[in-house]
Design a protein around this motif. Sequence first.
Motif, PDB file in Angstrom:
ATOM      1  N   LYS A 267       0.821  -1.208   0.000  1.00 34.26           N
ATOM      2  CA  LYS A 267       0.000   0.000   0.000  1.00 34.26           C
ATOM      3  C   LYS A 267       0.856   1.259   0.000  1.00 34.26           C
ATOM      4  CE  LYS A 267      -3.954   2.053   2.370  1.00 34.26           C
ATOM      5  NZ  LYS A 267      -4.912   1.935   3.491  1.00 34.26           N
ATOM      6  N   ALA A 268       1.961   1.189   0.809  1.00 31.51           N
ATOM      7  CA  ALA A 268       2.847   2.362   0.887  1.00 31.51           C
ATOM      8  C   ALA A 268       3.553   2.610  -0.428  1.00 31.51           C
ATOM      9  CB  ALA A 268       3.860   2.164   2.014  1.00 31.51           C
ATOM     10  N   GLU A 269       3.951   1.550  -1.123  1.00 31.10           N
ATOM     11  CA  GLU A 269       4.678   1.694  -2.394  1.00 31.10           C
ATOM     12  C   GLU A 269       3.732   1.687  -3.583  1.00 31.10           C
ATOM     13  OE1 GLU A 269       7.714  -1.269  -2.614  1.00 31.10           O
ATOM     14  OE2 GLU A 269       8.860  -0.460  -0.934  1.00 31.10           O
ATOM     15  N   ASN A 270       2.451   1.534  -3.313  1.00 28.43           N
ATOM     16  CA  ASN A 270       1.432   1.491  -4.377  1.00 28.43           C
ATOM     17  C   ASN A 270       1.758   0.423  -5.430  1.00 28.43           C
ATOM     18  OD1 ASN A 270      -0.965   2.304  -5.596  1.00 28.43           O
ATOM     19  ND2 ASN A 270       0.087   3.780  -6.930  1.00 28.43           N
ATOM     20  N   LYS A 271       2.051  -0.782  -4.896  1.00 30.91           N
ATOM     21  CA  LYS A 271       2.380  -1.919  -5.765  1.00 30.91           C
ATOM     22  C   LYS A 271       1.419  -3.082  -5.482  1.00 30.91           C
ATOM     23  CE  LYS A 271       7.393  -1.123  -6.047  1.00 30.91           C
ATOM     24  NZ  LYS A 271       8.718  -1.730  -5.756  1.00 30.91           N
ATOM     25  N   PRO A 272       1.174  -3.879  -6.505  1.00 29.00           N
ATOM     26  CA  PRO A 272       0.385  -5.083  -6.256  1.00 29.00           C
ATOM     27  C   PRO A 272       1.169  -6.028  -5.321  1.00 29.00           C
ATOM     28  CG  PRO A 272       0.460  -4.576  -8.596  1.00 29.00           C
ATOM     29  CD  PRO A 272       1.492  -3.696  -7.937  1.00 29.00           C
ATOM     30  N   LEU A 273       0.432  -6.914  -4.633  1.00 31.10           N
ATOM     31  CA  LEU A 273       1.030  -7.884  -3.700  1.00 31.10           C
ATOM     32  C   LEU A 273       0.838  -9.297  -4.249  1.00 31.10           C
ATOM     33  CD1 LEU A 273       2.266  -8.741  -0.944  1.00 31.10           C
ATOM     34  CD2 LEU A 273      -0.071  -8.676  -0.013  1.00 31.10           C
ATOM     35  N   PHE A 274       1.947 -10.028  -4.359  1.00 29.19           N
ATOM     36  CA  PHE A 274       1.903 -11.429  -4.809  1.00 29.19           C
ATOM     37  C   PHE A 274       2.191 -12.329  -3.597  1.00 29.19           C
ATOM     38  CE2 PHE A 274       4.560 -15.020  -6.626  1.00 29.19           C
ATOM     39  CZ  PHE A 274       3.472 -15.814  -6.945  1.00 29.19           C
ATOM     40  N   VAL A 275       1.261 -13.205  -3.282  1.00 31.94           N
ATOM     41  CA  VAL A 275       1.404 -14.121  -2.127  1.00 31.94           C
ATOM     42  C   VAL A 275       1.460 -15.556  -2.651  1.00 31.94           C
ATOM     43  CG1 VAL A 275       0.410 -14.974   0.023  1.00 31.94           C
ATOM     44  CG2 VAL A 275       0.188 -12.548  -0.596  1.00 31.94           C
ATOM     45  N   PHE A 276       2.570 -16.223  -2.345  1.00 31.30           N
ATOM     46  CA  PHE A 276       2.736 -17.634  -2.718  1.00 31.30           C
ATOM     47  C   PHE A 276       2.418 -18.468  -1.469  1.00 31.30           C
ATOM     48  CE2 PHE A 276       5.790 -21.308  -3.335  1.00 31.30           C
ATOM     49  CZ  PHE A 276       5.050 -21.935  -4.315  1.00 31.30           C
ATOM     50  N   ALA A 277       1.183 -19.004  -1.397  1.00 36.26           N
ATOM     51  CA  ALA A 277       0.753 -19.794  -0.235  1.00 36.26           C
ATOM     52  C   ALA A 277       1.137 -21.256  -0.475  1.00 36.26           C
ATOM     53  CB  ALA A 277      -0.748 -19.649  -0.028  1.00 36.26           C
ATOM     54  N   VAL A 309       5.741 -12.176  -1.301  1.00 37.09           N
ATOM     55  CA  VAL A 309       5.894 -12.819  -0.003  1.00 37.09           C
ATOM     56  C   VAL A 309       5.380 -14.258  -0.088  1.00 37.09           C
ATOM     57  CG1 VAL A 309       3.635 -12.036   0.846  1.00 37.09           C
ATOM     58  CG2 VAL A 309       5.427 -12.615   2.476  1.00 37.09           C
ATOM     59  N   ALA A 310       6.117 -15.166   0.569  1.00 44.66           N
ATOM     60  CA  ALA A 310       5.718 -16.577   0.627  1.00 44.66           C
ATOM     61  C   ALA A 310       5.177 -16.869   2.022  1.00 44.66           C
ATOM     62  CB  ALA A 310       6.909 -17.482   0.313  1.00 44.66           C
ATOM     63  N   ILE A 311       3.994 -17.484   2.092  1.00 41.50           N
ATOM     64  CA  ILE A 311       3.336 -17.753   3.367  1.00 41.50           C
ATOM     65  C   ILE A 311       3.076 -19.262   3.499  1.00 41.50           C
ATOM     66  CG2 ILE A 311       1.290 -17.320   4.794  1.00 41.50           C
ATOM     67  CD1 ILE A 311       3.024 -14.884   4.456  1.00 41.50           C
ATOM     68  N   ASP A 312       3.575 -19.843   4.592  1.00 43.22           N
ATOM     69  CA  ASP A 312       3.276 -21.251   4.897  1.00 43.22           C
ATOM     70  C   ASP A 312       1.863 -21.323   5.469  1.00 43.22           C
ATOM     71  OD1 ASP A 312       3.061 -23.847   5.958  1.00 43.22           O
ATOM     72  OD2 ASP A 312       5.204 -23.941   6.446  1.00 43.22           O
ATOM     73  N   ILE A 313       0.984 -22.101   4.834  1.00 38.25           N
ATOM     74  CA  ILE A 313      -0.422 -22.122   5.249  1.00 38.25           C
ATOM     75  C   ILE A 313      -0.604 -22.740   6.640  1.00 38.25           C
ATOM     76  CG2 ILE A 313      -1.253 -22.216   2.876  1.00 38.25           C
ATOM     77  CD1 ILE A 313      -1.816 -25.191   3.296  1.00 38.25           C
ATOM     78  N   ASP A 314       0.427 -23.432   7.180  1.00 40.82           N
ATOM     79  CA  ASP A 314       0.333 -24.005   8.520  1.00 40.82           C
ATOM     80  C   ASP A 314       0.862 -23.054   9.585  1.00 40.82           C
ATOM     81  OD1 ASP A 314      -0.767 -26.448   7.621  1.00 40.82           O
ATOM     82  OD2 ASP A 314       1.229 -27.162   7.043  1.00 40.82           O
ATOM     83  N   SER A 315       1.374 -21.915   9.161  1.00 37.89           N
ATOM     84  CA  SER A 315       1.882 -20.928  10.118  1.00 37.89           C
ATOM     85  C   SER A 315       0.739 -20.037  10.601  1.00 37.89           C
ATOM     86  CB  SER A 315       2.977 -20.074   9.464  1.00 37.89           C
ATOM     87  OG  SER A 315       2.416 -19.283   8.425  1.00 37.89           O
ATOM     88  N   ALA A 329      -6.331 -25.980  -2.336  1.00 35.16           N
ATOM     89  CA  ALA A 329      -5.229 -26.724  -2.946  1.00 35.16           C
ATOM     90  C   ALA A 329      -3.925 -25.980  -2.688  1.00 35.16           C
ATOM     91  CB  ALA A 329      -5.463 -26.884  -4.448  1.00 35.16           C
ATOM     92  N   THR A 330      -2.830 -26.720  -2.802  1.00 35.92           N
ATOM     93  CA  THR A 330      -1.508 -26.100  -2.653  1.00 35.92           C
ATOM     94  C   THR A 330      -0.689 -26.394  -3.908  1.00 35.92           C
ATOM     95  OG1 THR A 330      -0.780 -28.089  -1.453  1.00 35.92           O
ATOM     96  CG2 THR A 330      -1.432 -26.196  -0.136  1.00 35.92           C
ATOM     97  N   PRO A 331       0.052 -25.393  -4.361  1.00 34.93           N
ATOM     98  CA  PRO A 331       0.080 -24.020  -3.832  1.00 34.93           C
ATOM     99  C   PRO A 331      -1.129 -23.232  -4.306  1.00 34.93           C
ATOM    100  CG  PRO A 331       1.512 -24.174  -5.725  1.00 34.93           C
ATOM    101  CD  PRO A 331       0.983 -25.568  -5.492  1.00 34.93           C
ATOM    102  N   THR A 332      -1.414 -22.162  -3.592  1.00 40.38           N
ATOM    103  CA  THR A 332      -2.428 -21.197  -4.038  1.00 40.38           C
ATOM    104  C   THR A 332      -1.731 -19.845  -4.180  1.00 40.38           C
ATOM    105  OG1 THR A 332      -4.249 -22.361  -2.958  1.00 40.38           O
ATOM    106  CG2 THR A 332      -4.580 -20.041  -3.468  1.00 40.38           C
ATOM    107  N   LEU A 333      -1.942 -19.194  -5.320  1.00 40.49           N
ATOM    108  CA  LEU A 333      -1.279 -17.915  -5.607  1.00 40.49           C
ATOM    109  C   LEU A 333      -2.308 -16.797  -5.533  1.00 40.49           C
ATOM    110  CD1 LEU A 333       0.458 -20.237  -6.911  1.00 40.49           C
ATOM    111  CD2 LEU A 333       1.269 -18.533  -8.527  1.00 40.49           C
ATOM    112  N   PHE A 334      -2.041 -15.828  -4.663  1.00 36.91           N
ATOM    113  CA  PHE A 334      -2.938 -14.680  -4.495  1.00 36.91           C
ATOM    114  C   PHE A 334      -2.299 -13.427  -5.112  1.00 36.91           C
ATOM    115  CE2 PHE A 334      -4.024 -17.496  -0.993  1.00 36.91           C
ATOM    116  CZ  PHE A 334      -5.412 -17.503  -1.022  1.00 36.91           C
ATOM    117  N   PHE A 335      -3.118 -12.656  -5.830  1.00 35.54           N
ATOM    118  CA  PHE A 335      -2.684 -11.371  -6.365  1.00 35.54           C
ATOM    119  C   PHE A 335      -3.619 -10.305  -5.801  1.00 35.54           C
ATOM    120  CE2 PHE A 335      -1.283 -14.523  -9.404  1.00 35.54           C
ATOM    121  CZ  PHE A 335      -0.004 -14.118  -9.715  1.00 35.54           C
ATOM    122  N   PHE A 336      -3.039  -9.408  -5.009  1.00 35.05           N
ATOM    123  CA  PHE A 336      -3.816  -8.338  -4.402  1.00 35.05           C
ATOM    124  C   PHE A 336      -3.469  -7.008  -5.079  1.00 35.05           C
ATOM    125  CE2 PHE A 336      -3.494 -11.551  -1.094  1.00 35.05           C
ATOM    126  CZ  PHE A 336      -4.814 -11.636  -0.626  1.00 35.05           C
TER     127      PHE A 336
END
Length: 365
Positions: A267-277, A309-315, A329-336
Amino acid sequence: MTKQLKLFWVAFSISFVGALPIGTLNTNIANFALNNDIAGAAWFAFAAILVEVVIVRIGLVMFDHLVRLKKLFKILSIVFCIAILMLAYKTLWAAFHMHNFRDVLPFAEINPFYSGLLLSLLNPLHLPFWMGWTAFLKKRKVLSNETRDYNIFIIAIGTGTLLSFIIYGVVGNYLMNILKAQHNLINWILGLTLLLTGLVQAYKLIAAQMQLIRNQMKKSAQILLVFLATSVIGLASCTPRYKPRLSSQQGINFKTISLADAQALAKAENKPLFVFAHASWCPTCKQMEQEVLIKQELGKAYNPSLVNVAIDIDSGDGKKLKEQYPIRATPTLFFFNADGSLAKKLEGFTTADFLLAEKGTLTKQ
């Protein structure tokens, strides 16, 4: 009935009944009677009973040690079985060849007293038979550890065996009068009886051994299963758990920050967020890391334009992410989007070309 009288009667009955089945001792008594050798029968019986009561008396003193000698009892049982079968063979062979009854009896030619000593000493049943009954009577509190009880026990045993010998002597004498020339018939009866006794004993030994083998196999199988399970668990625990490459010289560089910090940075850098779950146990996640996320073209496209950012779904972060956006399902890729709204959600293995296309879509918005 007093305790001592009860002990005498019980031991006498056991000894008398136990000595009745046909064996080498009582058949020798019958043989002496058949030949009108009363003195020989008496000396033989005296020697045989003497050995039996001495063995039992020693066994009583050493009872606590002897009950643990299971292997010795097993060996004695095998010896007894072999001896009975050999005597049965010899007796039936004599009957088939019409030999005299006396010819099949062991030590029949030596002095009756010494013959009685030898045959009674060679009898493998004295010790296990009486030690088994001793344990039973002590458990029922019929026999105590007092010397007086031991002496009554011994006298009763000798008396019971003596009565059975007398009966065989009388029967032998009676047979001499009505079957004087029928030694061969006695051979057949004795041989078949001994054969049956030997086969029953052999069956018991084989059945016991088979049961022991089955128990050992069952125990071995259980041990093997425990070993295999432990090995699998140990191997699994030693296997390196998958963790995506957070820093790559040419591929996507994932920041080592929490999901909340990543959202704030985007949000601060006004960039999309990619999350590798991902998950540490997920082979597809590992495949993507090794085959897709390390590609140079992805690094050039994603690193300057997106917060990755990579996020472990068990964390902890992963559980929060699953609560808000269900992961099937794993992996799941989120684009915000930069404002935190979800732009795209991809499940499973995703190619580099598809990721490049998705990045282009995000940055055009």
